[in-house]
Every structure is written in C-alpha cells, then in structure tokens.
Scaffold this motif. Structure first.
Motif, short mmCIF file in Angstrom:
data_model
loop_
_atom_site.label_atom_id
_atom_site.label_comp_id
_atom_site.label_asym_id
_atom_site.label_seq_id
_atom_site.Cartn_x
_atom_site.Cartn_y
_atom_site.Cartn_z
N GLN A 162 0.81 -1.23 0.00
CA GLN A 162 0.00 0.00 0.00
C GLN A 162 0.84 1.26 0.00
OE1 GLN A 162 -3.41 0.41 2.36
NE2 GLN A 162 -4.33 -1.46 1.59
N LYS A 163 2.11 1.18 0.38
CA LYS A 163 2.96 2.37 0.41
C LYS A 163 2.19 3.57 0.96
CE LYS A 163 5.88 1.09 -3.57
NZ LYS A 163 5.89 -0.27 -3.05
N LEU A 164 1.72 3.45 2.19
CA LEU A 164 0.90 4.50 2.79
C LEU A 164 1.70 5.80 2.90
CD1 LEU A 164 -0.61 2.29 5.64
CD2 LEU A 164 -1.73 3.00 3.52
N PRO A 165 1.02 6.93 2.70
CA PRO A 165 1.73 8.19 2.86
C PRO A 165 2.06 8.40 4.34
CG PRO A 165 -0.63 8.58 2.62
CD PRO A 165 -0.42 7.10 2.45
N GLY A 166 3.09 9.12 4.62
CA GLY A 166 3.39 9.47 6.01
C GLY A 166 4.16 8.43 6.77
N LEU A 167 4.55 7.34 6.10
CA LEU A 167 5.43 6.40 6.77
C LEU A 167 6.27 5.65 5.73
CD1 LEU A 167 4.46 3.12 6.67
CD2 LEU A 167 2.63 4.04 8.06
N ASP A 168 7.43 5.22 6.17
CA ASP A 168 8.37 4.53 5.31
C ASP A 168 8.54 3.13 5.89
OD1 ASP A 168 10.48 3.68 3.81
OD2 ASP A 168 11.93 5.15 4.60
N TYR A 169 7.91 2.13 5.25
CA TYR A 169 7.92 0.78 5.81
C TYR A 169 9.29 0.14 5.62
CZ TYR A 169 7.02 -4.10 6.67
OH TYR A 169 7.10 -5.37 7.17
N HIS A 170 9.89 -0.25 6.73
CA HIS A 170 11.26 -0.77 6.73
C HIS A 170 11.30 -2.29 6.55
CE1 HIS A 170 15.38 -1.32 8.43
NE2 HIS A 170 14.85 -2.40 8.99
N GLY A 171 10.29 -2.98 7.11
CA GLY A 171 10.30 -4.45 7.10
C GLY A 171 10.23 -4.95 8.53
N PHE A 172 10.64 -6.20 8.72
CA PHE A 172 10.63 -6.76 10.08
C PHE A 172 11.83 -6.27 10.87
CE2 PHE A 172 8.47 -10.71 8.10
CZ PHE A 172 7.24 -10.07 8.15
N VAL A 173 11.65 -6.14 12.17
CA VAL A 173 12.76 -5.89 13.08
C VAL A 173 12.69 -6.92 14.19
CG1 VAL A 173 12.97 -3.42 12.58
CG2 VAL A 173 11.43 -4.19 14.41
N GLU A 174 13.83 -7.13 14.87
CA GLU A 174 13.87 -8.07 15.99
C GLU A 174 14.04 -7.29 17.30
OE1 GLU A 174 15.63 -12.03 15.25
OE2 GLU A 174 16.77 -11.01 13.70
N GLY A 175 13.92 -8.00 18.41
CA GLY A 175 13.98 -7.36 19.72
C GLY A 175 15.19 -6.46 19.91
N ASN A 176 16.36 -6.90 19.40
CA ASN A 176 17.57 -6.09 19.61
C ASN A 176 17.60 -4.83 18.75
OD1 ASN A 176 17.77 -7.94 17.50
ND2 ASN A 176 20.00 -7.87 17.50
N ASP A 177 16.70 -4.75 17.75
CA ASP A 177 16.65 -3.54 16.93
C ASP A 177 16.00 -2.37 17.68
OD1 ASP A 177 17.73 -4.24 14.30
OD2 ASP A 177 16.13 -5.73 14.27
N ILE A 178 15.20 -2.67 18.71
CA ILE A 178 14.51 -1.58 19.40
C ILE A 178 15.54 -0.64 20.01
CG2 ILE A 178 12.67 -0.96 21.00
CD1 ILE A 178 11.70 -3.83 20.99
N GLY A 179 16.46 -1.19 20.84
CA GLY A 179 17.46 -0.37 21.51
C GLY A 179 18.44 0.28 20.54
N LYS A 180 18.67 -0.38 19.40
CA LYS A 180 19.55 0.20 18.38
C LYS A 180 18.94 1.43 17.73
CE LYS A 180 21.59 -3.88 16.27
NZ LYS A 180 21.46 -4.74 15.08
N GLY A 181 17.60 1.51 17.75
CA GLY A 181 16.94 2.60 17.05
C GLY A 181 16.90 2.37 15.55
N THR A 182 16.83 1.11 15.13
CA THR A 182 16.79 0.78 13.71
C THR A 182 15.65 1.50 12.97
OG1 THR A 182 17.71 -1.39 14.25
CG2 THR A 182 16.67 -1.17 12.08
N VAL A 183 14.50 1.63 13.63
CA VAL A 183 13.35 2.33 13.03
C VAL A 183 12.77 3.33 14.04
CG1 VAL A 183 12.66 0.53 11.40
CG2 VAL A 183 11.85 0.43 13.76
#
Lengths: 351, 351
Positions: free
Chosen positions: B206-227
């Motif tokens: 859908q490529k919604l406006p107002g967001l850039d979909y990155h894909g899946f992230v894992e638990g360790n990506d949260i603290g990294k700030g991947t998205v």
C-alpha cells in the motif's frame, strides 16, 4: 553412556568456522579431561588445527564431509542439500546412533532445529521441541524457554515447557525443586493470555513433583531472577531475549561514550578499570552461551553464531554438564505426569 | 483548541498522589507558560499544595471529588465505583466535554484504559486502542506500540498501529516519513507470526503516505533505534518493554556493585562521577515517562505510577506536545486509508 562424555561437534557451524570450534573444544578439554570429541567437517581445514593440539587430537575423531549448512539458508533449503551429509546433520546423527552423548553446533538455528527434529524426533507426548536459554540475573542464572523454536503454545505445551525447564534447572543449578514462573503481562490470576492462565491453573492444581510453581511473572522479573525457570511461548520468548541483548548493548555503548568524553572520566576509567572488566564479564554473553534444545530424543546445544573460542567452550561445557547429569533421562521421567492428554508428534518448525 | 493548552490531571493517580502531580504540573508550567490545568481530586489535599505555588494556582482550576481509583483494582471494579465520579473518570470526561485538550494520569493503567475507552470510544474504523511508549535508543527515541492495551492483533490492526505510531512519531520527532518496522522473530519475509507477515505485505504494497515501511525488526533492533516506530501486539510489546526495564535495572545494579567493591574503583568513580551522572540520565526512565493512549476520540497520557515530580512533568509535557501538534486530527486523517476493511468498535480490554 560410557565413562567418557562424548561430544559431537559441527565443526563448520558458526560465523568463524573450524578455528573457533577446535579452539573452544581444546579449552573445554583442559577443564573436563574425560571428554571425547567427534569433529564433523572439512578435514583439510580441521586436521591441521588438531595437529597443532596433540592432547585434543588424542581425544578426538575427525569425520570428513564437504557439505556445510549456510547461515542464511531457510531450514527447508538446508534440509534439502544438508540432510544425510552435512557436518550439522552428521553431528546430530552421531547422537541418534549412540556414537555421541550430545551434539553442539554454532550454525544456522532454524536448520539445526529442523534437522534435530527430523532426525531425533520429539519425545513421546511432546508435540514441539523448545530452545531453553540460560539467562544471567541478579541472583545468578535462570532458564528461560521457549526462546524461539516454535510460535504459540497451548496450556498443555506450556506445562511441558515448565516440566522440561525445571528438569534442566535442577541439573544446572542443583536445586531440588526450582521455582517456575509463567511469563505474562501482569501477575494477577485474571490477567493476560488465556493459554497462560490455563497453564497456571494446571500447575497450581497438579503440584507436579520437581518444581515449585510461583505464579505469573512479568518481563522485568527475568533480570531480577524472581524464579529459576521462566516459561513462555517462542514468539514472546525470542523477543524478550533479543530485547534484553539489545538493551545490554545499548547501555554498554552509553557507558563507553560517557567514560571517554572528558579527561576526568578517562582518569576515573583508569582507576576503575578492574571494576569495568568485572562488569564486562557479568554482561558477557559468551559466559552464558548455549541454548539447549529440549523435547527431542537426544540433546542438542546451539552455540551463538558469533561466539569466540571461550564462548564455544561454554556451550561445549554446558553440553558436558547436561550429559553428566543425565538430563534426557530426567526429562523423560518427569514428562510422564498424570492426567496429561495424549498427543502425537507433529511436524512444523518456525521457518 | 484555544491558544492555551488545557490539561486535565488526575491528581489522585500514581503511587505518590497529589504531591507529585502538583509539583510536576508546576515544573511543566515553568517550561510551557501557556498551559492551563484542571485538577481533579481531594481538594483538602490539593488546595494547600496549589496555595504554596501562586503561579500554578493562577493557571489552574480545582474540582473536588472524594473518589480515587485504587492502583490494585481490576478495571471492572474501578469502573463500578469510579465511573462518573472518580478523579480519573473526571479527568477523561473533561477531554470528552471539550473542557481539556488532553488528560494525564499516573493511576492504574487497566482502569485508565477501560475508562478512556468507555467514555471516549474508539475512533471510526479502530477496533481497539493501543498504548504507545517512548523508548530511548542509541539514535534517540522510538515509538513502540502496543505495549499492553490489548492482547493479540490481526494484520489490519497491526497496520492501524503502524499508521497511528507513525503519526505520533511525525509529531514527536519531526520526521516527515518516519521509518516503521514490524516486530518479529527474524527479518526474512517468510519468518514469524502469520499476522505479522500479512501486515508486512499490506504495508509493502500500500505504500501508505506518512510512513516509510522498513520491514521486520527483531527485539535487539529496538534499543539500536533501527526504526522510528516499532509495531507489535500488546502481549509481546509489554513483555519487551518490561524486559528492557528489568535489564537496565540489572546492569545498573551490577555497575553500582562493581564501582563500590575496591578502593581503586571508588577513586575511579569519584573522577568519573559526572560521566556516571550523564549515564544515569540517559538510562533515566523518568525522562521518557508517558505512554500515549491512541485510537480513541481524545488523547490520554499514562504517567508511570512511580514517577516523581520530574517524571510526571515529562508526561505532562508529552501531553502538551501532542496537543500543540494536533496529534488526534493527524491520526484521524491518516487512518482513512484506501482499501481498509470496515470495522465496528467492540468491547474488551486486557483485564
């Protein structure tokens, strides 16, 4: 089991390959001289490494295979080209055939689980295997399972996880009746996921031998060490494990930044450097390296893919410990609880 | 909305009660002088606190009520005795009636969510509200949702969470198209929970406006700030949040222990004390205090029950920010995406 502990090693598993596996086995052998190793992998790479370590070489057999499972492949792909002949398969197969007491691999987790399941099959009454992690806590260590072998769990599977986790904790921590908590999003009985509430009711009523049911625990209880065994299904368990790893790395980065920013901080770091070393060791994931695959007719240990020799040695020694203490026999005995519904083993691994 | 930002406060919420709420509001007022406050609670306790702060008193109205929601009660109990007349209900009701732009409470989360839902109702097309947390990362902050408003989510609800989370991130971080990741137990498209894979397919197509979909992230990506925005259902989200809190506390304890064990470490601590202060601030949960309830016809902010005045001020200022930037209007506009299945609002809060 012979007097020796016989460990089958997938020498091609892990990001570093045979160098780390051989060096790790060597470290483990110096601490546990009654160990014997079966190396599976590319002999051209492994033989020179063994030649350089005469004591290890004397305690080892080497079986050549050209085929190694790639880290990035899906379980189904790995099974297609790696079944019967990859170093990973052969290490598991040594357990199946009784040539080894445990297999250790630092390779592709999904492939290792798929091959373990395909070859070893699940224990009677166990539908799906689980991965148990050793989690460092403020009180020492806890067993947390399932950290990602399968997604979702009904109440009875959660009870199986509790039983298998408690058997593991009895052996690793030496407690007669380890405390067991069900991971939930609140500690009150009426809270959270229905399957978790049902599992709580079963554990409370059945008062199974060999474990002391504590009740629900929340995410922050894991690090506190509130219980010896934390039980959850694989999706939430994997997210909890990786979130904790990420948070630890994040704080490590903060600390590194803070300690290098000013001259005064750098002086402070100098004086406190042994304290920092100690802290690094406490936070060192290598020290708690090794997920134990539970619920199969044989024990397989997964080492972290990025482990170094010390980390791989920790995984090998974990394997050594669970063999010495006959984990598999104890789990099999503990699973035969009264009132347990009959199940047949089914397929399907998180892919 | 008037030129002023009008904030309704549940003065009886939180472990500390009115003392922290009034002091926190006072701190927030000094930083945002265009704020007006509506205090709900026991006037005998609150009036003297306001009398001691003339500037705050001049910017505030006080509405007396005898009834306060207890921290330990279930949502259903709290609704029974607290509906229409508790300080928590009245703060939410001020938003409903248009007397306030946002409500802030440090009280019982389940009760606050139940009352918010009962009184404000969900937005058109939104089945269940969510709690969005601000999560400190190595890159700054991310929005993580849902951290426990409801359990489970189908693909369409996950997409709603992505849209609401992105609207929040746009306002809080000032990015035009925040990056959005779906929390999963692997980053490959074929991995993990089916609903998550489906939501990924919708977001990709859908490529919604107002967001850039990155894909899946894992638990360790949260603290990294991947998205910028991490989307998950409430069970896993709550466990991730609390596991991270537990890990941070655990490492803090390790650090405290290591820094006091030897004379040399204590000297080091002395020289590096400003660095440690900085580290404590980075790890300070008060600085990121405030969960935002999203998906309702009105904005409610949950402050941590154990927050002190500085922590409560952070929650108030978060409320101030989302009002200033018209979060609700932006979410409502963003939710009207094409191809979205019609839904009716239904009941049921995680209790």
């Amino acid at each position: 089991m012979s007097d020796k502990v016989r460990i089958a090693l997938d020498a091609m598993g892990g990001d570093q390959g045979p160098g780390v596996v051989v060096a790790g086995a060597d470290l483990a052998l110096t601490r546990h001289p009654e160990t014997e190793f079966l190396f599976f992998g590319n002999a051209a790479l492994i033989a020179p490494l063994l030649d350089a370590r005469p004591a290890l070489k004397a305690a080892s057999k080497l079986v050549h295979t050209d085929i190694a499972v790639r880290m990035e492949d899906k379980p189904s792909q790995a099974l297609r080209y790696g079944r019967w002949k990859s170093s990973m398969w052969l290490a598991i197969d040594a357990v199946k055939k009784g040539d080894a007491d445990v297999a250790v691999s630092g390779g592709n987790t999904g492939a290792l689980m798929a091959m373990s399941k395909f070859n070893l099959k699940t224990l009677p009454g166990i539908e799906r295997p689980a991965i148990a992690a050793l989690w460092p806590t403020l009180r020492g260590e806890s067993v947390v399972l399932d950290v990602g072998a399968s997604i979702g769990a009904d109440a009875d599977h959660l009870v199986d996880l509790a039983v298998m986790g408690a058997a593991t904790a009895r052996i690793l921590f030496g407690h007669d009746r380890p405390t067991v908590g069900l991971l939930n999003i609140g500690v009150e009985e009426a809270k959270g996921l229905e399957q978790v509430r049902e599992a709580g009711a079963i554990l409370r009523e059945q008062k199974l031998p060999g474990l002391d049911y504590h009740g629900f625990v929340e995410g922050n209880d894991i690090g506190k060490g509130t219980v010896d065994v934390v039980v959850t299904e694989g999706f939430a368990g994997n997210i909890a494990l990786k979130t904790a790893e990420g948070t630890a790395r994040q704080i490590g980065e903060y600390l590194k930044g803070a300690m290098s920013r000013t001259l005064s901080a750098r002086i402070g770091y100098f004086f406190a450097r042994s304290a920092f070393r100690q802290l690094r060791e406490l936070m060192d994931p290598r020290k708690a390296n090794g997920g134990v695959f539970l619920g199969l007719n044989g024990i397989v240990i997964k080492s972290h893919g990025s482990a170094d020799a010390e980390g791989f040695a920790a995984a090998v020694e974990l394997g050594h410990g669970v063999v010495r203490d006959e984990l598999l026999a104890k789990i099999t005995a503990a699973l035969g609880r009264p009132g347990k519904p009959a199940r047949q083993a089914v397929g399907g691994v998180a892919s």
